[in-house]
Design a protein around this motif. Structure first.
Motif, PDB file in Angstrom:
ATOM      1  N   GLU A  26      17.216   0.061-102.895  1.00  0.00           N
ATOM      2  CA  GLU A  26      18.184  -0.901-103.409  1.00  0.00           C
ATOM      3  C   GLU A  26      17.837  -1.273-104.850  1.00  0.00           C
ATOM      4  O   GLU A  26      16.740  -1.757-105.138  1.00  0.00           O
ATOM      5  N   ILE A  27      18.765  -1.033-105.760  1.00  0.00           N
ATOM      6  CA  ILE A  27      18.564  -1.359-107.168  1.00  0.00           C
ATOM      7  C   ILE A  27      19.770  -2.135-107.683  1.00  0.00           C
ATOM      8  O   ILE A  27      20.856  -2.079-107.104  1.00  0.00           O
ATOM      9  N   ASP A  28      19.543  -2.860-108.784  1.00  0.00           N
ATOM     10  CA  ASP A  28      20.615  -3.666-109.384  1.00  0.00           C
ATOM     11  C   ASP A  28      21.264  -2.967-110.575  1.00  0.00           C
ATOM     12  O   ASP A  28      22.322  -3.414-111.050  1.00  0.00           O
ATOM     13  N   MET A  83      15.154 -17.209-108.718  1.00  0.00           N
ATOM     14  CA  MET A  83      16.061 -16.066-108.790  1.00  0.00           C
ATOM     15  C   MET A  83      15.281 -14.767-108.651  1.00  0.00           C
ATOM     16  O   MET A  83      14.208 -14.595-109.241  1.00  0.00           O
ATOM     17  N   THR A  84      15.783 -13.835-107.859  1.00  0.00           N
ATOM     18  CA  THR A  84      15.133 -12.547-107.670  1.00  0.00           C
ATOM     19  C   THR A  84      15.175 -11.728-108.949  1.00  0.00           C
ATOM     20  O   THR A  84      16.203 -11.674-109.639  1.00  0.00           O
ATOM     21  N   LYS A  85      14.062 -11.097-109.274  1.00  0.00           N
ATOM     22  CA  LYS A  85      14.027 -10.267-110.472  1.00  0.00           C
ATOM     23  C   LYS A  85      14.934  -9.055-110.304  1.00  0.00           C
ATOM     24  O   LYS A  85      14.943  -8.423-109.237  1.00  0.00           O
ATOM     25  N   PRO A  86      15.706  -8.703-111.340  1.00  0.00           N
ATOM     26  CA  PRO A  86      16.517  -7.487-111.250  1.00  0.00           C
ATOM     27  C   PRO A  86      15.622  -6.267-111.029  1.00  0.00           C
ATOM     28  O   PRO A  86      14.538  -6.152-111.612  1.00  0.00           O
ATOM     29  N   ARG A  87      16.094  -5.370-110.189  1.00  0.00           N
ATOM     30  CA  ARG A  87      15.361  -4.127-109.911  1.00  0.00           C
ATOM     31  C   ARG A  87      16.148  -2.979-110.545  1.00  0.00           C
ATOM     32  O   ARG A  87      17.269  -2.681-110.138  1.00  0.00           O
ATOM     33  N   ILE A  88      15.542  -2.333-111.558  1.00  0.00           N
ATOM     34  CA  ILE A  88      16.269  -1.388-112.408  1.00  0.00           C
ATOM     35  C   ILE A  88      15.547  -0.043-112.434  1.00  0.00           C
ATOM     36  O   ILE A  88      14.345   0.022-112.735  1.00  0.00           O
ATOM     37  N   ALA A  89      16.270   1.024-112.126  1.00  0.00           N
ATOM     38  CA  ALA A  89      15.730   2.378-112.275  1.00  0.00           C
ATOM     39  C   ALA A  89      15.877   2.799-113.736  1.00  0.00           C
ATOM     40  O   ALA A  89      16.923   2.575-114.359  1.00  0.00           O
ATOM     41  N   ILE A  90      14.821   3.422-114.293  1.00  0.00           N
ATOM     42  CA  ILE A  90      14.855   3.820-115.702  1.00  0.00           C
ATOM     43  C   ILE A  90      14.438   5.279-115.844  1.00  0.00           C
ATOM     44  O   ILE A  90      13.571   5.777-115.122  1.00  0.00           O
ATOM     45  N   ALA A  91      15.083   5.970-116.796  1.00  0.00           N
ATOM     46  CA  ALA A  91      14.761   7.377-117.044  1.00  0.00           C
ATOM     47  C   ALA A  91      15.203   7.743-118.454  1.00  0.00           C
ATOM     48  O   ALA A  91      16.041   7.053-119.058  1.00  0.00           O
ATOM     49  N   GLY A  92      14.664   8.849-118.974  1.00  0.00           N
ATOM     50  CA  GLY A  92      15.062   9.352-120.281  1.00  0.00           C
ATOM     51  C   GLY A  92      15.205  10.860-120.270  1.00  0.00           C
ATOM     52  O   GLY A  92      14.387  11.565-119.661  1.00  0.00           O
ATOM     53  N   PHE A  93      16.262  11.368-120.924  1.00  0.00           N
ATOM     54  CA  PHE A  93      16.543  12.811-120.964  1.00  0.00           C
ATOM     55  C   PHE A  93      17.254  13.071-122.284  1.00  0.00           C
ATOM     56  O   PHE A  93      18.432  12.764-122.434  1.00  0.00           O
ATOM     57  N   GLN A  94      16.526  13.609-123.268  1.00  0.00           N
ATOM     58  CA  GLN A  94      17.076  13.725-124.618  1.00  0.00           C
ATOM     59  C   GLN A  94      17.095  15.167-125.118  1.00  0.00           C
ATOM     60  O   GLN A  94      16.104  15.879-125.000  1.00  0.00           O
ATOM     61  N   HIS A  95      18.231  15.545-125.673  1.00  0.00           N
ATOM     62  CA  HIS A  95      18.315  16.803-126.423  1.00  0.00           C
ATOM     63  C   HIS A  95      19.488  16.734-127.386  1.00  0.00           C
ATOM     64  O   HIS A  95      20.577  16.294-127.025  1.00  0.00           O
ATOM     65  N   GLU A  96      19.232  17.156-128.637  1.00  0.00           N
ATOM     66  CA  GLU A  96      20.263  17.266-129.657  1.00  0.00           C
ATOM     67  C   GLU A  96      20.548  18.748-129.825  1.00  0.00           C
ATOM     68  O   GLU A  96      19.691  19.509-130.264  1.00  0.00           O
ATOM     69  N   ASP A 151       9.563  -8.669-117.454  1.00  0.00           N
ATOM     70  CA  ASP A 151       9.581  -9.569-116.296  1.00  0.00           C
ATOM     71  C   ASP A 151      10.519  -9.085-115.196  1.00  0.00           C
ATOM     72  O   ASP A 151      10.752  -9.785-114.214  1.00  0.00           O
ATOM     73  N   TRP A 152      11.081  -7.869-115.354  1.00  0.00           N
ATOM     74  CA  TRP A 152      11.923  -7.276-114.326  1.00  0.00           C
ATOM     75  C   TRP A 152      11.108  -6.309-113.474  1.00  0.00           C
ATOM     76  O   TRP A 152       9.991  -5.922-113.841  1.00  0.00           O
ATOM     77  N   ASP A 153      11.687  -5.906-112.370  1.00  0.00           N
ATOM     78  CA  ASP A 153      11.076  -4.903-111.499  1.00  0.00           C
ATOM     79  C   ASP A 153      11.639  -3.536-111.888  1.00  0.00           C
ATOM     80  O   ASP A 153      12.760  -3.188-111.523  1.00  0.00           O
ATOM     81  N   LEU A 154      10.885  -2.774-112.668  1.00  0.00           N
ATOM     82  CA  LEU A 154      11.345  -1.480-113.165  1.00  0.00           C
ATOM     83  C   LEU A 154      10.835  -0.349-112.288  1.00  0.00           C
ATOM     84  O   LEU A 154       9.670  -0.360-111.855  1.00  0.00           O
TER      85      LEU A 154
END
Length: 504
Positions: A101-103, A1-14, A63-66
């Motif tokens: 292309e991302i999942d 099975m192909t590893k999921p390809r996931i874009a990740i980011a963080g942007f925080q403010h209270e 184990d994913w493609d991040l």
């Protein structure tokens, strides 16, 4: 099975809309207790092993493609400038578009961001992300327990996880739970049914701790429901110092079916409604809280901890009001330490004078409209630091803090023995290292006062004889029925069993 390809980011403010300090783009580029703006592959290097949601997500998805895009946060303050929001949101959306292309997408957000143009900053970010990826791609988020969540945000995110502890010792674990939800959604092929509910009363921050009742009981119920009755369940207790329509507590439940989600959400809402009278406000006036602390500490072998919640930088306050400092000195407290007071000028003067020097200073109080001015005193410089140190406590542990030049000052006026730690970057004291790195061991004091609302409990309560909360001035107002709100939902109660906004 192909590893999921996931874009990740963080942007925080209270965002504390009552605070006097706006949040420009530059605030997101600075380090403090958390890392500075981090881009691309550096996200992996900087955040691996930290107690931050994106760190937990990365560890769980090893184990994913991040595809890391960025992570950034700024110390809580007033409105995020529209320039800052547009620039950072643009960087995130451009990064997602450039990822190919991302999942799916994972976003490490807060949930209480307000910009100059948008009351629901995260909802607007999700709207722009949806424009980039389309309506069907999984977009999973992790959020702070203090989020002011909106129905629009709940619709735009595929699923969300929310911290279940306050102090937030489970931030990385919350990111890891987001990975589990995303994995389940990918296997399922479409999003889960969800039930979103808003609670009809505001809860003061200092009453929200999950280390105490009713928070402890409510979050055990969340765990039970998530395990036995639904796919996932979470509560956001809200961030009260935000004058916006959707301010306040809410809950989100995900289920295999809408009926499952609704039934679990109804049970959780009933528990929150029943708990309303238990969310007590523990604030005590400054002179009274100091006298009480002195009395408790006199025969004790452990320190009494006094929180200064209304001047908590972690909730957008300035961190430089001097009401509690004045009460400690004027009350004759001995063996007392207070920090961190935001005052770069006094820290600079102490560094110029050197250790052992005795100098006249005017500490803090640069916003007299908050109720205090500078505290004038002769002090002895007892310790100096560049403000770079390793945090070791349950919340910040592993993070390399950078709060600029720091000084420990012994107040020489009167019959007290009070040490003040002043720093150059506004930050919440939620780790003993804010004292120890400049030569003060909190465990050896009689009284320790911290600029914090609740996060300090994780690091300081284990050494405490008792914990008290001061009703000293600051820009994080905790008496909710005294706040001049203008935009809340009609009928929302201003505190547990408090008056209804709008008079209805």
């Amino acid at each position: 099975m192909t590893k999921p390809r996931i874009a990740i980011a963080g942007f925080q403010h209270e965002t504390n809309t009552f605070a006097p300090i706006l949040t420009p783009y530059e605030a997101f580029t600075l380090a403090g207790a958390w890392p500075a703006l981090t881009l691309g592959d550096d996200v992996v290097d900087v955040f691996t092993g930290l107690n931050i949601p994106i760190s937990g997500f990365m560890a769980a998805a090893a184990d994913w493609d991040l595809v890391p895009i960025l992570w950034t946060s700024a110390e809580p303050a007033s409105y995020v400038s529209q320039d800052a929001f547009d620039r950072i949101a643009g960087m995130i959306c451009d990064g997602i578009a450039a990822a190919g292309e991302i999942d799916g997408v994972y976003l490490d957000l807060h949930g209480a961001m307000v910009t100059e143009d948008f009351e629901d900053g995260e909802g607007e970010l999700l709207r722009r992300v949806r424009e980039t990826v389309g309506p069907g791609l999984p977009v999973v988020t992790s959020l702070d327990l203090h989020g002011n969540l909106t129905p629009e945000f709940a619709e735009r995110t595929s699923s969300m996880t929310i911290y279940r502890t306050y102090p937030h010792v489970d931030m990385a674990a919350t990111g890891a739970r987001a990975k589990v939800l995303l994995e389940a959604e990918l296997a399922r092929g479409h999003r889960f049914a969800h039930a979103f509910r808003q609670i009809n009363y505001l809860i003061p921050l200092q009453a929200q701790s999950t280390f105490r009742e009713p928070g402890r009981r409510l979050y055990q119920l969340v765990e039970d429901i998530a395990r036995d009755e639904a796919v996932s369940a979470d509560i956001a207790l809200g961030f009260p110092p935000a004058d916006i329509h959707h301010c306040g507590a809410s809950l989100i439940v995900y289920g295999e079916t809408q009926d499952q989600a609704d039934r679990a959400a109804d049970r959780l809402q009933a528990a929150l409604d029943a708990a309303e009278p238990e969310f007590h406000n523990p604030l005590v006036p400054p002179a009274e809280v100091v006298a009480k602390a002195i009395s408790i500490a006199a025969p004790a072998s452990r320190p009494v901890i006094i929180a200064d919640p209304q001047d908590n930088p972690g909730a957008g306050a300035t961190g430089d009001t001097t009401g509690l400092l004045a009460a400690l000195v004027e009350g004759g407290a001995r063996g007392a330490a207070i920090g961190v007071v935001w005052d770069a000028e006094t820290a600079e003067a102490a560094h110029a004078a050197g250790e052992g020097a005795e100098i006249d200073v005017r500490i803090g109080g640069r916003f007299p409209e908050l109720g205090t001015g500078p505290y004038a005193a002769k002090v002895r410089v007892e310790g100096l630091s560049d403000g770079r140190f390793l945090c070791t406590g349950p919340m910040y542990g592993g993070s390399h803090a950078d709060i600029g030049p720091v000084a420990s000052l012994l107040v020489l006026d009167g019959g007290s023995e009070v040490r003040v730690v002043v720093g150059s970057v506004r930050t919440q004291n939620a780790d003993q290292a804010f004292f120890t790195h400049v030569g003060i061991d909190p465990a050896l004091q009689k009284i320790v006062a911290v600029k914090s609302a609740v996060h300090f409990l994780a690091a300081y309560e284990p050494i405490a004889e008792d914990v008290l909360f001061a009703d000293a001035p600051g820009a994080n107002p905790c008496k909710l029925d005294a706040i001049e709100f203008t935009k809340l939902r009609p009928g929302l109660r201003l505190g547990p069993n408090g008056p209804a906004f709008g008079g209805s």
